[in-house]
Write a protein that holds these residues in place. Structure first.
Motif, mmCIF file in Angstrom:
data_model
loop_
_atom_site.group_PDB
_atom_site.id
_atom_site.type_symbol
_atom_site.label_atom_id
_atom_site.label_comp_id
_atom_site.label_asym_id
_atom_site.label_seq_id
_atom_site.Cartn_x
_atom_site.Cartn_y
_atom_site.Cartn_z
ATOM 1 N N GLY A 2 0.793 -1.225 0.000
ATOM 2 C CA GLY A 2 0.000 0.000 0.000
ATOM 3 C C GLY A 2 0.823 1.271 0.000
ATOM 4 N N SER A 3 2.142 1.142 -0.138
ATOM 5 C CA SER A 3 3.013 2.325 -0.132
ATOM 6 C C SER A 3 2.805 3.146 -1.395
ATOM 7 C CB SER A 3 4.476 1.905 -0.014
ATOM 8 O OG SER A 3 4.881 1.173 -1.164
ATOM 9 N N LYS A 32 4.798 4.426 -3.628
ATOM 10 C CA LYS A 32 5.571 4.025 -4.805
ATOM 11 C C LYS A 32 4.954 2.805 -5.492
ATOM 12 C CE LYS A 32 9.315 6.724 -5.116
ATOM 13 N NZ LYS A 32 9.821 7.351 -6.341
ATOM 14 N N VAL A 33 4.547 1.828 -4.679
ATOM 15 C CA VAL A 33 3.969 0.614 -5.246
ATOM 16 C C VAL A 33 2.608 0.915 -5.859
ATOM 17 C CG1 VAL A 33 3.142 -1.715 -4.724
ATOM 18 C CG2 VAL A 33 5.268 -0.885 -3.694
ATOM 19 N N LEU A 34 1.798 1.720 -5.166
ATOM 20 C CA LEU A 34 0.493 2.087 -5.713
ATOM 21 C C LEU A 34 0.641 2.879 -7.005
ATOM 22 C CD1 LEU A 34 -1.434 3.076 -2.459
ATOM 23 C CD2 LEU A 34 -1.696 0.989 -3.814
ATOM 24 N N ALA A 35 1.631 3.784 -7.032
ATOM 25 C CA ALA A 35 1.843 4.599 -8.233
ATOM 26 C C ALA A 35 2.271 3.755 -9.425
ATOM 27 C CB ALA A 35 2.888 5.677 -7.955
ATOM 28 N N ALA A 36 2.915 2.601 -9.140
ATOM 29 C CA ALA A 36 3.366 1.725 -10.218
ATOM 30 C C ALA A 36 2.214 0.940 -10.832
ATOM 31 C CB ALA A 36 4.433 0.774 -9.703
ATOM 32 N N GLY A 37 1.030 1.011 -10.204
ATOM 33 C CA GLY A 37 -0.129 0.325 -10.759
ATOM 34 C C GLY A 37 -0.026 -1.183 -10.721
ATOM 35 N N VAL A 38 0.630 -1.707 -9.680
ATOM 36 C CA VAL A 38 0.785 -3.154 -9.560
ATOM 37 C C VAL A 38 -0.544 -3.772 -9.148
ATOM 38 C CG1 VAL A 38 1.985 -5.005 -8.350
ATOM 39 C CG2 VAL A 38 3.197 -2.907 -8.969
ATOM 40 N N GLY A 39 -0.989 -4.749 -9.885
ATOM 41 C CA GLY A 39 -2.227 -5.436 -9.560
ATOM 42 C C GLY A 39 -1.993 -6.556 -8.565
ATOM 43 N N ALA A 40 -2.871 -7.533 -8.587
ATOM 44 C CA ALA A 40 -2.738 -8.670 -7.683
ATOM 45 C C ALA A 40 -1.461 -9.444 -7.996
ATOM 46 C CB ALA A 40 -3.953 -9.579 -7.804
ATOM 47 N N LEU A 41 -0.750 -9.822 -6.956
ATOM 48 C CA LEU A 41 0.485 -10.582 -7.112
ATOM 49 C C LEU A 41 0.184 -12.058 -6.927
ATOM 50 C CD1 LEU A 41 2.876 -8.318 -5.013
ATOM 51 C CD2 LEU A 41 2.692 -8.424 -7.489
#
Length: 341
Positions: free
Chosen positions: A66-67, A69-78
Motif C-alpha cells: 500500500g506504499s 511508490k507501489v500504488l503509483a506503479a499500478g501493480v495489480g494482484a500478485l
C-alpha cells in the motif's frame, strides 16, 4: 527508514513475466525488506520497513503493497512470492528467533492471495545468491583464487549469526539449511577465555551468535572493560562501532578487533568443515559497515590460524559481500526454480 532502489539492468532488458511481478522479501530480526521483480534480473521498488513498527509480518507486507511508490506503479494482484526470513524453516509454523513475529505459511499465502509462497531461511537465500554476485558486489580480503566446482561457505553477523554453504552438483548448487551460528563458542586466546567466563555469568550456553552479533559486540565491550579494569559506558553496538572507527575509544576499538578475530575463527572452522576452496563469504549487517577497519583487523590472520592447516587456509579466499540487497538474488533464483522459469 524507507529506501527505494532499482537493481542494475542489462542493455537489453529481459521480457516481463507473463504472470505479473513477483514479490521478493528479506525478513531480518530488525528490518523487513521488500521488492518487486518484474522480469529476470529486473528488481525494483525496494523498501526497508522496521519490523518493530508492525504487529505482524502480514501487516508489514500490506504496508509495503500500500506504499505510494507501489500504488503509483499500478501493480495489480500478485500471484507469486518468495520470502527469506532469519529463522529455521522446519514446517508450516514459523516463529522468529530474534523477533516476536510468528505465522503459518499456508495461512499467510491465503491471506495475501498468493498462488505460490516460498519461505526459506535467510542465509539459505543468501547462499543461493553467491554465484550471482558481480565482482563489484564483493571485496576480497586475503587468500588465493577461488577453485571452481568446490563448496562455498557463508557466515554473517547482524541481529544474529547466520551460517550456510553451497555444495556444487552437476546441475547447479545445493544450499545448506544450517543453524551453525548456534554452535558453542570456542575461545582462541586468554582474552577470549576471559570474555567467555564473563558471558557465562549471564548465559548457561554461550553460542558463537551470543558474541558475533550486535548484542555480542556490546557483551564483548562489557567483558573487556571488566577484564582490563576499566569502566564500561552504556553503549549500543552502533555507537561502539562508531567510536572505534572514529578513533575515539581504545576500548571500543579493542572490542571491534576481538569481534573480527572471533569471526575469523568461525569462518576458518567453516572453511575446513566444508572444504570450501571456492571461498568463504561474509554477509550480515555489521561487517560491511566496518570497511577498511575489517580489512586490517585480526580477521584474516585468525582465519588462517589452524596449525598444520595454515597453508591450506592461506589459499582460501574470503570475500565481504558489499551488494546492498544480495538476498533478493537468492530468493529470486529459488522462486524461479519453483515456477520452472
Amino acid at each position: 527508514m524507507t529506501q527505494h532502489a532499482t537493481a542494475p539492468s542489462s542493455a537489453s532488458p529481459s521480457p516481463a513475466y507473463a504472470d505479473g511481478p513477483r514479490l521478493l522479501a528479506d525478513i531480518g530480526g530488525t528490518n523487513a525488506r521488500f521488492a518487486l521483480e518484474t522480469a529476470p534480473g529486473q528488481t525494483g521498488l525496494i523498501e526497508v520497513l522496521p519490523c518493530a513498527d508492525y504487529p505482524t509480518l502480514a501487516d508489514a507486507l500490506r504496508a509495503y503493497l500500500g506504499s505510494p511508490k507501489v500504488l503509483a506503479a499500478g501493480v495489480g494482484a500478485l500471484r507469486h512470492a518468495a520470502l527469506a526470513i532469519a529463522n529455521p524453516i522446519t514446517g508450516d509454523l514459523v516463529r522468529m528467533t530474534n523477533h516476536h513475529w510468528e505465522f503459518s505459511i499456508a495461512a499467510l499465502r491465503r491471506e495475501c492471495g498468493f498462488e505460490t509462497l516460498e519461505v526459506v531461511n535467510d542465509f539459505t537465500a543468501l547462499a543461493r545468491a553467491l554465484p550471482h554476485l558481480a565482482a563489484s558486489q564483493k571485496q576480497q580480503i586475503g587468500g588465493g583464487v577461488a577453485r571452481a566446482q568446490t563448496p562455498l561457505g557463508l557466515v554473517g553477523a547482524g541481529t544474529g549469526l547466520g551460517v550456510s554453504g553451497l555444495i556444487p552438483s552437476d546441475d547447479g548448487w545445493t544450499a545448506l539449511l544450517s543453524e551453525g551460528g548456534h554452535v558453542t563458542f570456542s575461545p582462541a586466546n586468554e582474552t577470549e577465555v576471559a570474555i567467555l567466563q564473563f558471558a557465562w555469568r549471564q548465559y548457561e550456553h554461550v553460542s558463537a551468535e551470543r558474541l558475533l552479533s550486535g548484542d555480542g559486540i556490546e557483551l564483548i565491550y562489557r567483558a573487556l572493560a571488566h577484564y582490563t579494569g576499566r569502566v564500561a559506558q552504556e553503549l549500543d553496538a552502533p555507537e561502539i562501532s562508531r567510536r572505534a572507527l572514529a578513533g575515539e575509544c581504545a576500548l571500543c576499538d579493542q572490542a571491534i578487533d576481538a569481534f573480527c578475530g572471533m569471526l575469523g575463527t568461525v569462518a576458518g572452522n567453516l572453511a575446513v568443515t566444508l572444504g570450501a576452496q571456492g571461498g568463504i563469504y561474509i554477509g550480515g549487517g555489521i561487517v560491511p559497515r566496518l570497511g577498511e577497519r575489517f580489512a586490517r583487523s585480526s580477521f584474516r590472520s585468525r582465519f588462517e590460524q589452524k596449525g598444520r592447516f595454515v597453508n591450506y587456509l592461506a589459499q582460501v579466499p574470503t570475500f565481504v559481500i558489499t551488494a546492498e540487497y544480495p538476498a533478493f538474488l537468492g530468493v529470486s533464483a529459488i522462486l524461479a526454480e519453483k515456477l520452472g522459469s
